[in-house]
Scaffold this active site. Structure first.
Site, PDB file in Angstrom:
ATOM      1  N   ASP A  35       4.050   2.584  -4.124  1.00 29.54           N
ATOM      2  CA  ASP A  35       3.038   3.346  -4.862  1.00 29.54           C
ATOM      3  C   ASP A  35       2.810   2.629  -6.190  1.00 29.54           C
ATOM      4  OD1 ASP A  35       1.668   5.256  -6.478  1.00 29.54           O
ATOM      5  OD2 ASP A  35       2.493   6.888  -5.265  1.00 29.54           O
ATOM      6  N   VAL A  36       1.570   2.242  -6.467  1.00 28.40           N
ATOM      7  CA  VAL A  36       1.306   1.474  -7.694  1.00 28.40           C
ATOM      8  C   VAL A  36       1.515   2.306  -8.968  1.00 28.40           C
ATOM      9  CG1 VAL A  36      -0.264  -0.186  -6.613  1.00 28.40           C
ATOM     10  CG2 VAL A  36      -1.194   1.923  -7.613  1.00 28.40           C
ATOM     11  N   TYR A  73     -13.314   8.966 -11.696  1.00 32.04           N
ATOM     12  CA  TYR A  73     -13.340   7.651 -11.048  1.00 32.04           C
ATOM     13  C   TYR A  73     -14.070   6.632 -11.935  1.00 32.04           C
ATOM     14  CZ  TYR A  73     -14.195   4.110  -7.438  1.00 32.04           C
ATOM     15  OH  TYR A  73     -14.231   2.936  -6.735  1.00 32.04           O
ATOM     16  N   ASP A 128       0.880  -1.175   0.000  1.00 32.05           N
ATOM     17  CA  ASP A 128       0.000   0.000   0.000  1.00 32.05           C
ATOM     18  C   ASP A 128       0.910   1.215   0.000  1.00 32.05           C
ATOM     19  OD1 ASP A 128      -3.228   0.374   1.050  1.00 32.05           O
ATOM     20  OD2 ASP A 128      -1.943   2.140   1.099  1.00 32.05           O
ATOM     21  N   LYS A 175     -12.498   3.341 -13.835  1.00 30.09           N
ATOM     22  CA  LYS A 175     -12.952   1.983 -13.522  1.00 30.09           C
ATOM     23  C   LYS A 175     -13.524   1.295 -14.773  1.00 30.09           C
ATOM     24  CE  LYS A 175     -11.886   1.783  -9.116  1.00 30.09           C
ATOM     25  NZ  LYS A 175     -10.899   0.817  -8.597  1.00 30.09           N
ATOM     26  N   ASN A 229      -5.833  -3.938  -6.292  1.00 25.47           N
ATOM     27  CA  ASN A 229      -6.974  -3.400  -5.539  1.00 25.47           C
ATOM     28  C   ASN A 229      -6.811  -1.942  -5.122  1.00 25.47           C
ATOM     29  OD1 ASN A 229      -9.334  -3.627  -3.584  1.00 25.47           O
ATOM     30  ND2 ASN A 229      -7.636  -3.300  -2.150  1.00 25.47           N
TER      31      ASN A 229
HETATM   32  N1  NAD Z   1     -15.618   1.595  -1.021  1.00 24.75           N
HETATM   33  C1  NAD Z   1     -16.421   1.453  -2.079  1.00 24.75           C
HETATM   34  O1  NAD Z   1     -17.622   1.790  -2.041  1.00 24.75           O
HETATM   35  C2  NAD Z   1     -15.893   0.882  -3.347  1.00 24.75           C
HETATM   36  C3  NAD Z   1     -16.799   0.521  -4.355  1.00 24.75           C
HETATM   37  C4  NAD Z   1     -16.318  -0.012  -5.555  1.00 24.75           C
HETATM   38  C5  NAD Z   1     -14.964  -0.187  -5.716  1.00 24.75           C
HETATM   39  N2  NAD Z   1     -14.106   0.167  -4.705  1.00 24.75           N
HETATM   40  C6  NAD Z   1     -12.694  -0.053  -4.946  1.00 24.75           C
HETATM   41  O2  NAD Z   1     -12.176  -0.890  -3.928  1.00 24.75           O
HETATM   42  C7  NAD Z   1     -10.773  -0.662  -3.808  1.00 24.75           C
HETATM   43  C8  NAD Z   1     -10.417  -0.513  -2.343  1.00 24.75           C
HETATM   44  O3  NAD Z   1     -11.060   0.653  -1.855  1.00 24.75           O
HETATM   45  P1  NAD Z   1     -11.542   0.841  -0.322  1.00 24.75           P
HETATM   46  O4  NAD Z   1     -12.987   1.149  -0.361  1.00 24.75           O
HETATM   47  O5  NAD Z   1     -11.012  -0.256   0.527  1.00 24.75           O
HETATM   48  O6  NAD Z   1     -10.865   2.244   0.010  1.00 24.75           O
HETATM   49  P2  NAD Z   1      -9.637   2.595   0.953  1.00 24.75           P
HETATM   50  O7  NAD Z   1      -9.387   4.045   0.744  1.00 24.75           O
HETATM   51  O8  NAD Z   1      -9.935   2.122   2.329  1.00 24.75           O
HETATM   52  O9  NAD Z   1      -8.454   1.718   0.345  1.00 24.75           O
HETATM   53  C9  NAD Z   1      -7.722   2.081  -0.799  1.00 24.75           C
HETATM   54  C10 NAD Z   1      -6.254   1.856  -0.497  1.00 24.75           C
HETATM   55  O10 NAD Z   1      -5.504   2.129  -1.678  1.00 24.75           O
HETATM   56  C11 NAD Z   1      -4.321   2.771  -1.269  1.00 24.75           C
HETATM   57  N3  NAD Z   1      -3.755   3.572  -2.352  1.00 24.75           N
HETATM   58  C12 NAD Z   1      -4.250   4.728  -2.873  1.00 24.75           C
HETATM   59  N4  NAD Z   1      -3.429   5.198  -3.820  1.00 24.75           N
HETATM   60  C13 NAD Z   1      -2.396   4.328  -3.899  1.00 24.75           C
HETATM   61  C14 NAD Z   1      -1.227   4.265  -4.696  1.00 24.75           C
HETATM   62  N5  NAD Z   1      -0.960   5.214  -5.589  1.00 24.75           N
HETATM   63  N6  NAD Z   1      -0.380   3.220  -4.531  1.00 24.75           N
HETATM   64  C15 NAD Z   1      -0.659   2.265  -3.623  1.00 24.75           C
HETATM   65  N7  NAD Z   1      -1.736   2.275  -2.814  1.00 24.75           N
HETATM   66  C16 NAD Z   1      -2.601   3.301  -2.961  1.00 24.75           C
HETATM   67  C17 NAD Z   1      -4.736   3.669  -0.116  1.00 24.75           C
HETATM   68  O11 NAD Z   1      -3.628   4.037   0.688  1.00 24.75           O
HETATM   69  C18 NAD Z   1      -5.746   2.794   0.606  1.00 24.75           C
HETATM   70  O12 NAD Z   1      -5.159   2.057   1.660  1.00 24.75           O
HETATM   71  C19 NAD Z   1     -10.468   0.555  -4.668  1.00 24.75           C
HETATM   72  O13 NAD Z   1      -9.925   0.166  -5.909  1.00 24.75           O
HETATM   73  C20 NAD Z   1     -11.834   1.179  -4.865  1.00 24.75           C
HETATM   74  O14 NAD Z   1     -11.904   1.964  -6.034  1.00 24.75           O
HETATM   75  C21 NAD Z   1     -14.528   0.679  -3.535  1.00 24.75           C
END
Ligand code: NAD
Length: 260
Positions: free
Chosen positions: A75-76, A168, A37, A172, A102
């Protein structure tokens, strides 16, 4: 257990969904986890939740439930950094069976005319290029092995016209399409590529979303808003051998959001 023997690399492991995935992968018998992360503190918290000890970067850290866990912040957006993690998986375990891309960021809550080029770049850089880097490096080691499963986290926002979050949703949608093209291109190499499209489950992503907007989102989910626990099963399925004939799928797990 459904993931017995699997070596899995998971990005975004410090987030809400990432932590739930890491916990479930351990519970399903993964042979090794490589967690990453950009947020080192959040990653440490996931390591601690797994019982991996205070220094999760130490490969000799205690094994949660028998699954060795390596945690390393990256960082991805940095392809080389993602590549080093894939190399680390191979160095420690001799292979990478599952790559879960993810990590993701949401864009500011705003209509298109209020967004900046930087808002667009950040969503595309993290959500699309981040996934692309994971796919490219996973392929580098999975192709010679002629086996592997890549699972990308997309969103129903990439399948429906979701207002106030154009960068966003567009990023996606691109992940869904990239998943399908990669699935076609690498099927003959024995590699499956799928994505999961969750509906909304409240997480850090929604920190800045106004309450009224959350309420309106909740009203659009016939089963109400979800939790990470509602979503992880789809990832386990796609990572597992149960999905051996499934590739190019965008598995919708959204409490009915996209039905109407
Ligand atoms: N929460 C929702 O409603 C939802 C719905 C659909 C999809 N998603 C997707 O699920 C995934 C996880 O999201 P979440 O809800 O757990 O949110 P979250 O913010 O809790 O987790 C996302 C994580 O990604 C990390 N991150 C961000 N930019 C980064 C980078 N450049 N390099 C490495 N790590 C990075 C952040 O530090 C964070 O820990 C995401 O891809 C999000 O788009 C979430």
């Amino acid at each position: 257990m459904r993931l017995d023997g699997k070596v899995i690399l998971l990005t975004g492991a410090g987030g809400l969904l990432g932590r739930a995935l890491a916990e479930r992968f351990v519970a399903e018998g993964a042979a090794g986890l490589i967690l990453t992360d950009a947020d080192a503190a959040a990653l440490d918290a996931t390591g601690a939740a797994l019982g991996a000890g205070p220094d999760p970067g130490d490969a000799a850290a205690p094994d949660p439930g028998g699954t060795p866990v390596i945690s390393e912040a990256a960082d991805v957006r940095d392809s080389d950094a993602v590549g080093r993690l894939v190399d680390r998986a191979v160095a420690e375990h001799g292979r990478l069976d599952v790559m879960v891309n993810n990590a993701g960021v949401v864009s500011p809550n705003g209509r298109i005319h209020n967004l900046t080029p930087e808002d667009w770049r950040r969503a595309i850089d993290v959500n699309l290029f981040g996934v692309l880097h994971g796919i490219e490096h996973a392929l580098r080691v999975m192709r010679p092995a002629r086996s592997g499963s890549i699972v990308n986290t997309a969103s129903v926002a990439g399948m429906t016209a979701w207002p106030y979050a154009a960068p966003y949703g567009v990023s996606k949608a691109a992940v869904i399409h990239l998943t399908k093209v990669a699935a076609v291109e690498y099927a003959r190499d024995g590699i499956r590529v799928n994505c999961v499209c969750p509906g909304v489950f409240p997480s850090n992503m929604h920190r800045d979303v106004p309450e009224a907007a959350m309420e309106s989102l909740a009203a659009k989910h016939p089963f109400g808003l979800g939790t990470p626990a509602d979503v992880v099963g789809a990832f386990v399925y796609l990572a597992s051998d149960d999905a051996r004939w499934t590739t190019g799928s965008a598995v919708v797990v959204d409490g009915g959001y996209s039905l109407p």
